[in-house]
Design a protein around this motif. Structure first.
Motif, PDB file in Angstrom:
ATOM      1  N   ILE A 136       0.701  -1.362   0.686  1.00 46.44           N
ATOM      2  CA  ILE A 136      -0.044  -0.017   0.170  1.00 46.44           C
ATOM      3  C   ILE A 136       0.860   1.192   0.490  1.00 46.44           C
ATOM      4  O   ILE A 136       1.521   1.255   1.153  1.00 46.44           O
ATOM      5  CB  ILE A 136      -1.130   0.133   1.403  1.00 46.44           C
ATOM      6  N   PRO A 137       1.577   1.857  -1.147  1.00 40.80           N
ATOM      7  CA  PRO A 137       1.849   3.021  -1.213  1.00 40.80           C
ATOM      8  C   PRO A 137       1.920   4.310  -0.074  1.00 40.80           C
ATOM      9  O   PRO A 137       2.890   4.702   0.160  1.00 40.80           O
ATOM     10  CB  PRO A 137       2.505   3.312  -2.674  1.00 40.80           C
ATOM     11  N   GLU A 138       0.016   4.626  -0.534  1.00 42.53           N
ATOM     12  CA  GLU A 138       0.176   5.786   0.128  1.00 42.53           C
ATOM     13  C   GLU A 138      -0.056   5.274   1.888  1.00 42.53           C
ATOM     14  O   GLU A 138      -0.785   6.681   2.387  1.00 42.53           O
ATOM     15  CB  GLU A 138      -1.272   5.914  -0.413  1.00 42.53           C
ATOM     16  N   GLY A 139       0.199   4.573   2.314  1.00 38.91           N
ATOM     17  CA  GLY A 139      -0.603   4.064   3.714  1.00 38.91           C
ATOM     18  C   GLY A 139      -1.932   4.273   3.374  1.00 38.91           C
ATOM     19  O   GLY A 139      -2.818   3.897   3.184  1.00 38.91           O
ATOM     20  N   PRO A 140      -2.488   5.099   4.862  1.00 36.30           N
ATOM     21  CA  PRO A 140      -3.272   5.700   5.334  1.00 36.30           C
ATOM     22  C   PRO A 140      -4.733   6.392   4.617  1.00 36.30           C
ATOM     23  O   PRO A 140      -5.703   6.686   4.759  1.00 36.30           O
ATOM     24  CB  PRO A 140      -3.101   6.095   6.210  1.00 36.30           C
ATOM     25  N   TYR A 141      -3.713   7.316   3.295  1.00 34.49           N
ATOM     26  CA  TYR A 141      -4.718   7.572   2.052  1.00 34.49           C
ATOM     27  C   TYR A 141      -5.477   6.485   2.189  1.00 34.49           C
ATOM     28  O   TYR A 141      -6.222   6.237   0.901  1.00 34.49           O
ATOM     29  CB  TYR A 141      -4.279   8.034   1.285  1.00 34.49           C
ATOM     30  N   VAL A 142      -5.749   5.081   1.402  1.00 31.61           N
ATOM     31  CA  VAL A 142      -5.815   4.725   0.857  1.00 31.61           C
ATOM     32  C   VAL A 142      -6.748   3.680   1.880  1.00 31.61           C
ATOM     33  O   VAL A 142      -5.650   2.644   3.233  1.00 31.61           O
ATOM     34  CB  VAL A 142      -5.011   3.599  -0.192  1.00 31.61           C
ATOM     35  N   VAL A 143      -7.916   2.522   2.349  1.00 25.55           N
ATOM     36  CA  VAL A 143      -8.223   1.603   3.628  1.00 25.55           C
ATOM     37  C   VAL A 143      -8.359   0.060   2.233  1.00 25.55           C
ATOM     38  O   VAL A 143      -9.581   0.276   2.198  1.00 25.55           O
ATOM     39  CB  VAL A 143      -9.458   2.502   3.732  1.00 25.55           C
ATOM     40  N   PRO A 144      -7.522  -0.308   2.376  1.00 18.50           N
ATOM     41  CA  PRO A 144      -7.735  -1.542   1.797  1.00 18.50           C
ATOM     42  C   PRO A 144      -9.021  -2.813   2.472  1.00 18.50           C
ATOM     43  O   PRO A 144      -8.558  -3.056   3.581  1.00 18.50           O
ATOM     44  CB  PRO A 144      -5.859  -2.286   1.551  1.00 18.50           C
ATOM     45  N   GLN A 145      -9.603  -3.432   2.206  1.00 18.86           N
ATOM     46  CA  GLN A 145     -10.868  -4.207   2.937  1.00 18.86           C
ATOM     47  C   GLN A 145     -10.413  -5.248   1.861  1.00 18.86           C
ATOM     48  O   GLN A 145     -10.595  -6.331   0.808  1.00 18.86           O
ATOM     49  CB  GLN A 145     -12.028  -3.106   2.294  1.00 18.86           C
ATOM     50  N   ALA A 146     -10.761  -6.395   3.151  1.00 18.17           N
ATOM     51  CA  ALA A 146     -11.344  -8.145   2.471  1.00 18.17           C
ATOM     52  C   ALA A 146     -11.845  -8.130   1.665  1.00 18.17           C
ATOM     53  O   ALA A 146     -12.121  -9.215   0.966  1.00 18.17           O
ATOM     54  CB  ALA A 146     -11.107  -8.674   3.823  1.00 18.17           C
ATOM     55  N   ARG A 147     -12.988  -8.038   2.047  1.00 17.94           N
ATOM     56  CA  ARG A 147     -13.911  -8.198   1.144  1.00 17.94           C
ATOM     57  C   ARG A 147     -13.841  -7.858  -0.239  1.00 17.94           C
ATOM     58  O   ARG A 147     -12.977  -7.305  -0.988  1.00 17.94           O
ATOM     59  CB  ARG A 147     -15.545  -7.350   1.402  1.00 17.94           C
TER      60      ARG A 147
END
Length: 429
Positions: free
Chosen positions: A415-426
């Motif tokens: 995740i290059p942008e860290g907390p600016y992106v929120v990955p979700q397992a769904r």
């Protein structure tokens, strides 16, 4: 394969181990948008709710504009001058216009840092630009307590007393309040320490709904909404930026409705369905200015937890050029390290008011419960690293290789942008 992570001012490139099979998680591309000047002018002229900016300024005797502190890369240089010029044109004296920095319980922004934050010398030369100090009792007005959860509401009198009140900020995922911006710039932004420390108590922090991207039944969001309603008339200019800090969205209007408009826009670009979990997750703390302290780095540890497999390894890169953070935060980290996670949490559950900056240490318990946390940082000396409570990596490539070997699984998430992106397992479906 080489990956680039947001890190410090210039970023960092990492050559992945040959065995790695990476899934790189980025935002989708933002749609083409007008230039920044046009965006802001359009937003001020066409509010989401309430009157347009020019009409709002009429017959006002004073104004207070809230801006975020240096930890948020808000494009203040783009909108402060046109807003202030509009106020002056409407007859508000320069001497009665205040730009108030919503520091919360963070340190003040002074000198060169203040100039960088404001980004426009004209603003500093023409109106008062001042910091909020949450610990100064005399700077606040007591508005009572919220009906919902009994939060004491004390706000900076410079905002409360202003005839025209406008909050400005950046709307992005927030690991506790759902999304930043809007109502959050008021509280905790310019709230008294008792208000902030109530928000930061375990009663709120341990609520499962107090998490990134969630506004439904989120106790912090609900209390913030009640607080801005207690305050009365207030408006907001909300911004969204891309990974290069370009302005891609602006909304203006009544603070609650204009904030929700920005949230609805940004959701599609920050909440990223991935469809699975990973034993190794590599992320960043979003680069400068967010990764200048270990205090802010914790945000990057919490945001990707939905895709971290049980007992997995979270590797985070954060420059931490200013060290650990405040003395209060260091003290909380020292207690965490000496007491251990379970005893530390037990000590928090009995408190109505969290100690200053202790809440960020409590947030660190979440990734520590989920798996192993490994930090790569060139800015932290060993004396500071000793209070982090996490493992240290001196070589990012080797840390990734070690995690792949330990878990016997070459598939990693990046995740290059860290907390600016929120990955979700769904899954996307």
């Amino acid at each position: 394969m080489k990956i680039d992570l947001l890190y410090g001012r210039n970023g960092i490139s990492v050559n992945l181990p040959e065995a790695a099979e990476p899934t790189v998680i980025n935002k989708p591309a933002f749609p083409p948008c007008p230039d920044a000047t046009e965006q802001i002018a359009t937003a001020l002229t066409n509010p989401v709710a309430g009157a347009d900016f020019k009409s709002l300024c009429q017959n006002r005797s004073s104004a207070c504009i809230l801006i975020c502190d240096i930890t948020r890369p808000v494009p203040n240089h783009l909108f402060l001058r046109p807003m202030i010029e509009g106020m002056i044109d409407a007859g508000i004296p320069k001497s009665e216009i205040t730009v108030l920095i919503a520091t919360g319980l963070h340190r003040p922004n002074l000198g060169e840092e203040l100039a960088e934050l404001v980004g426009d010398p004209w603003v500093l030369e023409n109106v008062a630009v001042e910091n909020h100090y949450a610990l100064n009792d005399e700077d606040h007005i007591d508005l009572g307590t919220t009906k919902g959860r009994g939060v004491p509401v004390k706000l900076d009198r410079r905002l409360v007393d202003a005839d025209l009140r406008i909050a400005t900020g950046l709307v992005e995922p927030h690991f506790m309040a759902g999304y930043s911006g809007g109502r959050k710039v008021v509280a905790p932004g310019v709230a008294h320490h008792e208000t902030i420390r109530t928000f930061h108590s375990a009663r709120f922090m341990e609520d499962p709904a107090a998490k990134e991207c969630n506004l439904v039944d989120n106790p912090l969001h609900e209390e913030q909404l009640e607080i801005v309603r207690m305050l009365g008339e207030i408006y907001a200019l909300n911004t969204v930026i891309d990974e290069d800090r370009n302005l891609v969205f602006t909304s203006f209007g009544e603070i609650i409705e204009s904030h929700l408009a920005a949230v609805e826009f940004v959701r599609a670009f920050t909440e990223i369905p991935v469809g699975r979990k990973f034993k190794t997750v590599v992320t960043s703390a979003a680069g400068y200015p967010l990764d200048q302290t270990y205090y802010q780095t914790v945000k990057g540890m919490v945001t990707p937890l939905d895709i971290l497999a049980p007992d997995g390894t979270l590797i985070i890169a954060s420059h931490c050029g200013e060290g650990v953070g405040s003395d209060h935060f260091r003290a909380a980290q020292e207690r965490l390290v000496s007491m251990g996670p379970d005893a530390f949490l037990k000590s928090l559950l009995a408190k109505s008011f969290a100690d200053v900056d202790e809440w960020q240490t409590e947030m660190q318990l979440k990734p520590m419960r989920a798996g192993k946390v490994v930090l790569y940082s060139e800015g932290l000396p060993e004396s500071d690293f000793a209070v982090t409570g996490v493992e240290r990596a001196t070589d990012l490539k080797q840390a990734i290789a070690d995690s792949i070997a330990m878990h016997a699984d070459p598939e990693i998430a990046v995740i290059p942008e860290g907390p600016y992106v929120v990955p979700q397992a769904r899954s996307a479906a």
